[in-house]
Enzyme design. Structure first.
Site, mmCIF file in Angstrom:
data_model
loop_
_atom_site.group_PDB
_atom_site.id
_atom_site.type_symbol
_atom_site.label_atom_id
_atom_site.label_comp_id
_atom_site.label_asym_id
_atom_site.label_seq_id
_atom_site.Cartn_x
_atom_site.Cartn_y
_atom_site.Cartn_z
ATOM 1 C CG ASP A 51 39.972 36.229 42.316
ATOM 2 O OD1 ASP A 51 39.589 35.052 42.171
ATOM 3 O OD2 ASP A 51 39.578 37.173 41.586
ATOM 4 C CG HIS A 109 37.824 39.440 39.247
ATOM 5 N ND1 HIS A 109 37.994 38.096 38.997
ATOM 6 C CD2 HIS A 109 37.491 40.025 38.078
ATOM 7 C CE1 HIS A 109 37.762 37.865 37.706
ATOM 8 N NE2 HIS A 109 37.457 39.017 37.120
ATOM 9 C CG HIS A 112 33.258 39.375 43.443
ATOM 10 N ND1 HIS A 112 34.175 40.412 43.467
ATOM 11 C CD2 HIS A 112 33.688 38.515 42.472
ATOM 12 C CE1 HIS A 112 35.115 40.181 42.563
ATOM 13 N NE2 HIS A 112 34.845 39.034 41.954
ATOM 14 C CG ASP A 150 40.512 35.046 38.774
ATOM 15 O OD1 ASP A 150 41.410 35.334 39.589
ATOM 16 O OD2 ASP A 150 39.303 35.264 38.989
#
Ligand code: ZN
Length: 312
Positions: free
Chosen positions: A131, A133, A95, A218
């Protein structure tokens, strides 16, 4: 992660302590202002946004995490045929943007690793981010750059809000960002279809000289942050599918770098399976079966945008 690393060592695997990343390596991706601003948090607790905090040890951990990612690239490039490495790091990185820490991330470990591989002379580097996200920081780092292919599968809509099907890169980089937004509740079979029909064919056609994986776990069904339903063994299967492409394109060279993963039992199972896959034990992970409505919806959403750039 230390337990998993020590199991790997007991099997005869080679485990190395990381070195610190250098500022020269970091500024290939981040502004010098970001590096110095982050440096002010050394040895103390600080808040960068609503969910991105430091403890007194974070500063050193960030330098070691990015250093591990860069060292893993060096290890794979310098060790000959079929070499692979896994950087087991915290904090995650995908991120972190050029000038901004966010989403628990301070330096973008995988982007720094990709830039390092390019600086070492590789013409084409691919990043696969599974991931849950979207890897916004990684995407923006190479958005107009055709030498780095970025493929991300992620829950959508969801944090951080980016990663729409229409976002495929800009300028010379058009077609070299591939987003696979998946609806909440996606299963092994949904991911399998999206990877088989879109991600893996594009990855193969790109002919990368090195594949990097943003290995976030995740999307595991027990993860408390997100809403996907992947099983631990599926992470082994998916990682193995990426390894198979590497075997065809780039002498088997793969570097995986951890990202998120917040259910410790699910994280350990997924990590174990992914490490086994890098060790070449992909055959032990069965392909999923069953319906994949979310995967089908994703393919339908992305194909019109990618069809001009890749024959799918
Ligand atoms: Zn994540």
């Amino acid at each position: 992660m230390q337990v998993v690393a020590s199991e790997f060592r007991k099997r005869g695997g080679h485990v190395e302590e990381p070195r610190r990343v250098t500022d020269t390596e970091v500024v290939r991706i981040h502004d010098a202002d970001h590096v110095s601003f982050f440096g002010e948090s050394a040895g103390r607790a600080a808040a960068f946004d609503a969910d991105t905090f430091t403890s007194p040890g974070t500063y050193d951990a960030v330098y070691l995490a990015a250093g591990a990612a860069v060292s893993a690239v060096d290890h794979v490039l310098d060790s000959g045929s079929g070499a692979r490495a896994f950087a087991l790091v915290r904090p995650p990185g995908h991120h972190a943007e050029r000038n901004r820490a966010m989403g628990f991330c301070f330096f973008n470990n995988i982007a720094i690793a990709a830039a390092h591989a390019r600086a070492r002379g590789l013409a084409r580097v691919a990043i696969v981010d599974y991931d849950v996200h979207h890897g916004n920081g990684t995407q923006w780092s190479f958005y107009d750059d055709p030498s780095v292919l970025f493929i991300s599968s992620h829950q959508y809509p969801y944090y951080p809000g980016t990663g729409a099907a229409a976002d495929i890169g800009a300028g010379q980089g058009k077609g070299f960002t591939v987003n696979l937004p998946l609806a909440a509740g996606a299963t092994d079979a949904d991911y399998e279809l999206a990877y088989a029909k879109v991600a893996l064919p594009i990855l193969t056609k790109f002919r990368p000289e090195l594949i990097l994986i943003s290995a976030g776990f995740d999307a595991h069904r027990d993860d408390p942050l997100a809403g996907m339903r992947l099983t631990g063994p599926y992470f082994g299967h998916l990682t193995s599918a990426i390894v198979t492409v590497a075997d065809q394109c780039c002498d088997g060279r793969v570097v995986a770098i951890t990202e998120g993963g917040y259910d410790l039992t699910g994280l350990a199972a997924s990590l174990r399976a992914s490490i086994r896959a890098l060790e070449g034990e992909g055959a032990s992970f069965a392909a999923p079966t069953g319906e994949s409505p979310r995967g089908e919806a994703t393919i339908k959403a992305v194909t019109p945008y990618l069809a001009d750039h890749w024959k799918l």
